[in-house]
Design a protein around this motif. Sequence first.
Motif, short mmCIF file in Angstrom:
data_model
loop_
_atom_site.label_atom_id
_atom_site.label_comp_id
_atom_site.label_asym_id
_atom_site.label_seq_id
_atom_site.Cartn_x
_atom_site.Cartn_y
_atom_site.Cartn_z
N ALA A 1 0.91 -1.18 0.02
CA ALA A 1 0.02 0.12 -0.03
C ALA A 1 0.88 1.22 -0.17
N ILE A 2 1.96 1.25 0.83
CA ILE A 2 2.97 2.65 0.93
C ILE A 2 3.68 2.50 -0.62
N ARG A 3 4.04 1.32 -1.28
CA ARG A 3 4.37 1.42 -2.62
C ARG A 3 3.49 1.87 -3.56
N GLN A 4 2.25 1.45 -3.21
CA GLN A 4 1.24 2.23 -4.13
C GLN A 4 0.99 3.68 -4.02
N ALA A 5 1.33 4.38 -2.73
CA ALA A 5 1.05 5.69 -2.71
C ALA A 5 2.31 6.22 -3.19
N LYS A 6 3.54 5.63 -3.11
CA LYS A 6 4.60 6.20 -3.66
C LYS A 6 4.69 6.31 -5.11
N THR A 7 4.11 5.24 -5.80
CA THR A 7 3.99 5.34 -7.24
C THR A 7 2.91 6.46 -7.69
N CYS A 8 1.86 6.51 -7.02
CA CYS A 8 0.87 7.62 -7.26
C CYS A 8 1.41 8.88 -7.35
N CYS A 9 2.49 9.22 -6.29
CA CYS A 9 2.90 10.53 -6.21
C CYS A 9 3.94 10.72 -7.18
N GLU A 10 5.01 9.69 -7.47
CA GLU A 10 5.81 9.95 -8.32
C GLU A 10 5.48 10.22 -9.81
N ASN A 11 4.42 9.39 -10.13
CA ASN A 11 3.63 9.50 -11.55
C ASN A 11 2.74 10.59 -11.92
N GLY A 12 2.62 11.63 -10.63
CA GLY A 12 1.57 12.74 -10.92
C GLY A 12 0.15 12.49 -11.10
N MET A 13 -0.16 11.49 -10.27
CA MET A 13 -1.50 11.03 -10.54
C MET A 13 -2.83 12.13 -10.02
N ILE A 14 -2.30 12.72 -9.00
CA ILE A 14 -3.26 13.69 -8.55
C ILE A 14 -3.26 15.00 -9.79
#
Length: 339
Positions: free
Chosen positions: A307-320
Amino acid sequence: MRVILDAMGGDNAPAEILKGAAWAVKELAVEVTAVGDEQKILATAKTENIDLSGIEVVHASEIIEMCDDPTKAIRHKKDSSMVVGLRLLAEGKGDAFVSAGSTGALLSGATLITKRMKGVKRAAIATVIPGRDQAYLLLDSGANVECPAEMLDCFATMGSVYAEKVLGRPSPKVALVNNGAEESKGTPIYVAAHAMMKENKSIHFIGNIEPREVPTGAADVVVCDGFTGNVILKLTEGLAKFFTGELKKIMFKNLGTKLAALTLKSGVREFKAKLDADEYGGAPLLGISKVVIKAHGSSNAKAIKNAIRQAKTCCENGMIEAIEKNMHNAQEKAAESET
Protein backbone atom coordinates in the motif's frame (compact mmCIF):
# COMPACT_ATOMS: atom_id res chain seq x y z
CA MET A 1 8.97 10.83 -0.23
CA ARG A 2 7.14 10.74 3.10
CA VAL A 3 4.09 8.55 3.63
CA ILE A 4 1.84 9.14 6.65
CA LEU A 5 0.55 5.89 8.11
CA ASP A 6 -2.39 5.22 10.42
CA ALA A 7 -0.60 2.91 12.85
CA MET A 8 -3.76 2.07 14.80
CA GLY A 9 -6.13 1.27 11.91
CA GLY A 10 -7.04 -2.30 10.99
CA ASP A 11 -7.45 -5.68 12.63
CA ASN A 12 -3.71 -6.29 13.01
CA ALA A 13 -2.62 -2.88 14.28
CA PRO A 14 -0.14 -1.81 15.33
CA ALA A 15 2.22 -4.82 14.92
CA GLU A 16 1.59 -5.66 11.24
CA ILE A 17 1.30 -1.98 10.33
CA LEU A 18 4.73 -1.25 11.82
CA LYS A 19 6.28 -4.33 10.23
CA GLY A 20 4.97 -3.20 6.86
CA ALA A 21 6.28 0.32 7.46
CA ALA A 22 9.76 -0.95 8.36
CA TRP A 23 9.73 -3.19 5.29
CA ALA A 24 8.76 -0.23 3.08
CA VAL A 25 11.48 2.01 4.53
CA LYS A 26 14.09 -0.64 3.78
CA GLU A 27 12.86 -1.68 0.34
CA LEU A 28 11.20 1.43 -1.14
CA ALA A 29 13.48 4.23 0.10
CA VAL A 30 10.62 6.17 1.71
CA GLU A 31 10.22 7.87 5.05
CA VAL A 32 7.18 7.03 7.14
CA THR A 33 5.28 9.00 9.76
CA ALA A 34 3.44 6.50 11.97
CA VAL A 35 0.50 8.12 13.77
CA GLY A 36 -0.94 6.53 16.89
CA ASP A 37 -0.48 5.78 20.57
CA GLU A 38 3.25 6.45 20.97
CA GLN A 39 3.69 4.29 24.06
CA LYS A 40 1.93 1.33 22.42
CA ILE A 41 3.86 1.78 19.17
CA LEU A 42 7.24 1.81 20.93
CA ALA A 43 6.30 -1.14 23.14
CA THR A 44 5.11 -3.16 20.14
CA ALA A 45 8.28 -2.35 18.20
CA LYS A 46 10.36 -3.58 21.12
CA THR A 47 8.34 -6.76 21.64
CA GLU A 48 8.22 -7.62 17.92
CA ASN A 49 11.81 -6.52 17.31
CA ILE A 50 10.76 -3.97 14.66
CA ASP A 51 13.39 -1.49 13.50
CA LEU A 52 11.88 2.01 13.58
CA SER A 53 14.75 3.62 11.66
CA GLY A 54 13.27 6.02 9.12
CA ILE A 55 9.93 5.99 10.93
CA GLU A 56 8.80 9.09 12.82
CA VAL A 57 6.16 8.51 15.49
CA VAL A 58 3.46 11.16 15.98
CA HIS A 59 1.29 10.63 19.04
CA ALA A 60 -2.50 10.37 18.76
CA SER A 61 -4.47 9.38 21.83
CA GLU A 62 -7.68 8.09 20.19
CA ILE A 63 -8.66 5.32 17.77
CA ILE A 64 -11.61 5.27 15.38
CA GLU A 65 -13.24 1.88 15.76
CA MET A 66 -15.00 -0.01 12.97
CA CYS A 67 -18.27 0.28 14.88
CA ASP A 68 -18.07 4.10 15.15
CA ASP A 69 -20.34 6.28 13.04
CA PRO A 70 -17.92 7.53 10.34
CA THR A 71 -18.84 11.22 10.20
CA LYS A 72 -19.35 11.55 13.97
CA ALA A 73 -16.04 9.86 14.64
CA ILE A 74 -14.18 12.25 12.34
CA ARG A 75 -15.85 15.27 13.94
CA HIS A 76 -15.52 14.19 17.57
CA LYS A 77 -12.39 12.04 17.75
CA LYS A 78 -10.10 14.87 16.71
CA ASP A 79 -7.03 13.25 18.29
CA SER A 80 -7.54 9.89 16.57
CA SER A 81 -4.74 8.42 14.49
CA MET A 82 -6.81 8.81 11.32
CA VAL A 83 -7.79 12.45 11.87
CA VAL A 84 -4.31 13.49 12.97
CA GLY A 85 -2.79 11.71 9.97
CA LEU A 86 -5.18 13.34 7.49
CA ARG A 87 -4.53 16.72 9.09
CA LEU A 88 -0.79 16.24 8.62
CA LEU A 89 -1.43 15.38 4.97
CA ALA A 90 -3.60 18.48 4.47
CA GLU A 91 -0.87 20.63 6.06
CA GLY A 92 1.70 19.30 3.59
CA LYS A 93 3.69 17.34 6.18
CA GLY A 94 3.57 14.22 4.03
CA ASP A 95 2.97 13.21 0.43
CA ALA A 96 0.35 10.50 0.97
CA PHE A 97 -1.76 8.84 3.67
CA VAL A 98 -2.37 5.10 4.14
CA SER A 99 -4.90 3.55 6.52
CA ALA A 100 -6.37 0.09 7.10
CA GLY A 101 -9.04 1.60 9.34
CA SER A 102 -12.76 2.20 8.78
CA THR A 103 -13.54 2.81 5.11
CA GLY A 104 -16.46 5.10 5.89
CA ALA A 105 -14.44 7.17 8.34
CA LEU A 106 -11.51 7.45 5.94
CA LEU A 107 -13.80 8.59 3.13
CA SER A 108 -15.49 11.15 5.39
CA GLY A 109 -12.18 12.32 6.84
CA ALA A 110 -10.48 12.66 3.46
CA THR A 111 -13.47 14.65 2.17
CA LEU A 112 -13.77 16.95 5.20
CA ILE A 113 -10.08 17.42 6.02
CA THR A 114 -8.06 16.86 2.86
CA LYS A 115 -10.91 18.01 0.54
CA ARG A 116 -12.04 16.87 -2.89
CA MET A 117 -10.62 18.06 -6.19
CA LYS A 118 -12.41 20.89 -7.93
CA GLY A 119 -15.21 19.52 -10.09
CA VAL A 120 -15.47 16.19 -8.25
CA LYS A 121 -18.77 15.77 -6.40
CA ARG A 122 -17.89 12.50 -4.66
CA ALA A 123 -14.70 10.52 -4.26
CA ALA A 124 -14.67 6.89 -5.45
CA ILE A 125 -12.95 3.81 -4.06
CA ALA A 126 -10.92 2.25 -6.87
CA THR A 127 -9.96 -1.40 -6.27
CA VAL A 128 -7.50 -3.41 -8.36
CA ILE A 129 -8.95 -6.91 -8.84
CA PRO A 130 -7.18 -9.94 -10.36
CA GLY A 131 -8.50 -11.03 -13.76
CA ARG A 132 -7.87 -13.91 -16.17
CA ASP A 133 -5.69 -11.99 -18.61
CA GLN A 134 -4.81 -9.03 -16.41
CA ALA A 135 -5.94 -7.22 -13.28
CA TYR A 136 -8.58 -4.52 -13.72
CA LEU A 137 -9.56 -1.39 -11.81
CA LEU A 138 -13.11 -1.40 -10.40
CA LEU A 139 -14.74 1.86 -9.33
CA ASP A 140 -16.75 2.71 -7.44
CA SER A 141 -16.34 -0.34 -5.23
CA GLY A 142 -18.33 0.87 -2.25
CA ALA A 143 -18.24 4.60 -1.49
CA ASN A 144 -21.39 5.77 -3.31
CA VAL A 145 -24.45 3.53 -3.38
CA GLU A 146 -26.33 5.66 -5.92
CA CYS A 147 -24.59 7.61 -8.69
CA PRO A 148 -26.01 9.94 -11.33
CA ALA A 149 -24.69 9.63 -14.88
CA GLU A 150 -22.33 12.61 -14.44
CA MET A 151 -20.67 10.91 -11.49
CA LEU A 152 -20.12 7.67 -13.40
CA ASP A 153 -18.55 9.66 -16.23
CA CYS A 154 -16.28 11.37 -13.69
CA PHE A 155 -15.27 7.96 -12.28
CA ALA A 156 -14.35 6.86 -15.80
CA THR A 157 -12.02 9.82 -16.24
CA MET A 158 -10.33 9.38 -12.87
CA GLY A 159 -10.01 5.61 -13.26
CA SER A 160 -8.48 5.99 -16.70
CA VAL A 161 -5.78 8.32 -15.35
CA TYR A 162 -5.00 5.93 -12.49
CA ALA A 163 -4.75 2.94 -14.83
CA GLU A 164 -2.32 4.84 -17.05
CA LYS A 165 -0.19 6.50 -14.37
CA VAL A 166 -0.08 3.78 -11.72
CA LEU A 167 -0.90 0.49 -13.46
CA GLY A 168 1.14 1.44 -16.51
CA ARG A 169 -1.63 0.83 -19.06
CA PRO A 170 -1.25 3.06 -22.15
CA SER A 171 -4.66 4.25 -23.42
CA PRO A 172 -6.54 2.07 -20.89
CA LYS A 173 -9.82 0.55 -22.05
CA VAL A 174 -12.80 1.76 -20.02
CA ALA A 175 -16.10 -0.13 -19.81
CA LEU A 176 -19.43 0.43 -18.06
CA VAL A 177 -20.95 -2.52 -16.16
CA ASN A 178 -24.38 -3.35 -17.55
CA ASN A 179 -26.80 -6.21 -18.14
CA GLY A 180 -26.09 -6.21 -21.87
CA ALA A 181 -23.67 -4.84 -24.44
CA GLU A 182 -26.23 -2.73 -26.31
CA GLU A 183 -26.25 1.03 -25.72
CA SER A 184 -29.94 0.91 -24.80
CA LYS A 185 -29.43 -1.59 -21.96
CA GLY A 186 -29.73 -0.75 -18.27
CA THR A 187 -31.52 1.85 -16.19
CA PRO A 188 -32.03 5.42 -17.50
CA ILE A 189 -28.98 6.50 -15.47
CA TYR A 190 -26.77 3.88 -17.12
CA VAL A 191 -28.10 4.71 -20.59
CA ALA A 192 -27.28 8.38 -19.96
CA ALA A 193 -23.86 7.47 -18.52
CA HIS A 194 -23.09 5.42 -21.64
CA ALA A 195 -23.91 8.41 -23.85
CA MET A 196 -21.69 10.72 -21.77
CA MET A 197 -18.76 8.31 -21.66
CA LYS A 198 -19.05 7.77 -25.40
CA GLU A 199 -18.48 11.51 -25.90
CA ASN A 200 -15.75 11.75 -23.26
CA LYS A 201 -12.54 12.45 -25.20
CA SER A 202 -10.38 11.87 -22.10
CA ILE A 203 -11.00 8.12 -22.09
CA HIS A 204 -10.84 5.11 -24.41
CA PHE A 205 -14.42 3.94 -23.92
CA ILE A 206 -15.21 0.46 -25.26
CA GLY A 207 -18.90 0.43 -24.26
CA ASN A 208 -20.89 -1.75 -21.89
CA ILE A 209 -19.45 -4.88 -20.32
CA GLU A 210 -21.55 -7.71 -18.92
CA PRO A 211 -20.62 -9.01 -15.44
CA ARG A 212 -19.54 -12.39 -16.85
CA GLU A 213 -16.89 -10.61 -18.96
CA VAL A 214 -15.51 -8.51 -16.09
CA PRO A 215 -13.19 -11.20 -14.59
CA THR A 216 -11.49 -11.81 -17.94
CA GLY A 217 -9.70 -8.49 -17.78
CA ALA A 218 -11.21 -7.39 -21.12
CA ALA A 219 -11.28 -3.82 -19.78
CA ASP A 220 -8.58 -2.00 -17.81
CA VAL A 221 -11.16 0.14 -15.98
CA VAL A 222 -14.64 -1.08 -15.02
CA VAL A 223 -17.11 1.63 -13.97
CA CYS A 224 -20.29 1.23 -11.92
CA ASP A 225 -22.10 2.62 -8.87
CA GLY A 226 -20.82 1.73 -5.41
CA PHE A 227 -23.59 -0.80 -4.68
CA THR A 228 -22.91 -2.80 -7.84
CA GLY A 229 -19.15 -2.48 -7.40
CA ASN A 230 -19.21 -3.72 -3.84
CA VAL A 231 -21.30 -6.75 -4.88
CA ILE A 232 -18.79 -7.54 -7.67
CA LEU A 233 -15.87 -7.11 -5.27
CA LYS A 234 -17.28 -9.34 -2.51
CA LEU A 235 -18.54 -11.98 -4.93
CA THR A 236 -15.07 -12.11 -6.51
CA GLU A 237 -13.43 -12.49 -3.10
CA GLY A 238 -15.87 -15.25 -2.17
CA LEU A 239 -15.39 -17.16 -5.41
CA ALA A 240 -11.60 -16.92 -5.09
CA LYS A 241 -11.76 -18.52 -1.64
CA PHE A 242 -14.22 -21.14 -2.88
CA PHE A 243 -12.09 -22.17 -5.88
CA THR A 244 -8.81 -22.32 -3.96
CA GLY A 245 -10.47 -24.29 -1.16
CA GLU A 246 -12.06 -26.80 -3.54
CA LEU A 247 -8.81 -27.15 -5.49
CA LYS A 248 -6.97 -27.97 -2.28
CA LYS A 249 -9.56 -30.63 -1.37
CA ILE A 250 -9.23 -32.26 -4.79
CA MET A 251 -5.43 -32.27 -4.74
CA PHE A 252 -5.20 -33.86 -1.27
CA LYS A 253 -8.06 -36.33 -1.62
CA ASN A 254 -5.88 -39.44 -1.82
CA LEU A 255 -2.36 -40.63 -2.57
CA GLY A 256 -2.88 -40.45 -6.33
CA THR A 257 -4.11 -36.85 -6.29
CA LYS A 258 -1.28 -35.89 -3.93
CA LEU A 259 1.28 -37.27 -6.38
CA ALA A 260 -0.45 -35.46 -9.24
CA ALA A 261 -0.42 -32.27 -7.16
CA LEU A 262 3.38 -32.33 -7.12
CA THR A 263 3.45 -31.89 -10.91
CA LEU A 264 1.03 -28.97 -10.67
CA LYS A 265 2.78 -27.27 -7.76
CA SER A 266 4.31 -24.37 -9.72
CA GLY A 267 1.06 -23.71 -11.62
CA VAL A 268 -1.01 -23.70 -8.45
CA ARG A 269 1.48 -21.32 -6.83
CA GLU A 270 1.13 -18.93 -9.78
CA PHE A 271 -2.68 -19.19 -9.58
CA LYS A 272 -2.68 -18.36 -5.86
CA ALA A 273 -0.30 -15.43 -6.44
CA LYS A 274 -2.67 -14.05 -9.09
CA LEU A 275 -5.50 -14.05 -6.53
CA ASP A 276 -3.38 -12.53 -3.74
CA ALA A 277 -4.92 -9.14 -2.87
CA ASP A 278 -1.91 -8.33 -0.67
CA GLU A 279 0.13 -7.78 -3.85
CA TYR A 280 -1.94 -4.69 -4.67
CA GLY A 281 -1.85 -3.18 -1.18
CA GLY A 282 -4.97 -1.09 -1.13
CA ALA A 283 -7.53 1.03 -2.94
CA PRO A 284 -6.98 4.73 -3.70
CA LEU A 285 -9.71 7.25 -2.95
CA LEU A 286 -9.90 8.93 -6.35
CA GLY A 287 -11.20 12.49 -6.35
CA ILE A 288 -9.42 13.56 -3.15
CA SER A 289 -6.91 16.40 -3.58
CA LYS A 290 -4.07 14.33 -2.04
CA VAL A 291 -3.05 10.68 -2.34
CA VAL A 292 -5.09 8.60 0.13
CA ILE A 293 -4.89 4.78 0.09
CA LYS A 294 -7.36 2.50 1.88
CA ALA A 295 -5.68 -0.77 2.84
CA HIS A 296 -7.80 -3.82 3.66
CA GLY A 297 -8.91 -4.05 7.28
CA SER A 298 -7.14 -7.39 7.71
CA SER A 299 -3.91 -6.21 6.06
CA ASN A 300 -0.69 -7.95 7.05
CA ALA A 301 2.82 -6.49 6.77
CA LYS A 302 3.08 -7.38 3.07
CA ALA A 303 -0.17 -5.61 2.23
CA ILE A 304 0.87 -2.49 4.17
CA LYS A 305 4.25 -2.42 2.44
CA ASN A 306 2.55 -2.66 -0.94
CA ALA A 307 0.00 0.00 0.00
CA ILE A 308 2.92 2.32 0.76
CA ARG A 309 4.49 1.34 -2.56
CA GLN A 310 1.21 2.18 -4.28
CA ALA A 311 1.11 5.57 -2.56
CA LYS A 312 4.68 6.28 -3.64
CA THR A 313 3.90 5.38 -7.26
CA CYS A 314 0.84 7.66 -7.27
CA CYS A 315 2.97 10.58 -6.08
CA GLU A 316 5.93 9.92 -8.37
CA ASN A 317 3.76 9.57 -11.48
CA GLY A 318 1.74 12.73 -10.85
CA MET A 319 -1.63 10.98 -10.56
CA ILE A 320 -3.35 13.84 -8.71
CA GLU A 321 -2.14 16.49 -11.15
CA ALA A 322 -3.16 14.36 -14.14
CA ILE A 323 -6.69 13.81 -12.80
CA GLU A 324 -7.08 17.52 -12.03
CA LYS A 325 -5.95 18.40 -15.57
CA ASN A 326 -8.40 15.98 -17.15
CA MET A 327 -11.25 17.18 -14.94
CA HIS A 328 -10.46 20.79 -15.85
CA ASN A 329 -10.42 19.95 -19.57
CA ALA A 330 -13.73 18.10 -19.26
CA GLN A 331 -15.33 21.10 -17.53
CA GLU A 332 -14.11 23.47 -20.24
CA LYS A 333 -15.52 21.23 -22.99
CA ALA A 334 -18.85 20.99 -21.17
CA ALA A 335 -19.01 24.76 -20.87
CA GLU A 336 -18.24 25.14 -24.58
CA SER A 337 -20.99 22.70 -25.54
CA GLU A 338 -23.52 24.61 -23.43
CA THR A 339 -22.68 27.85 -25.24
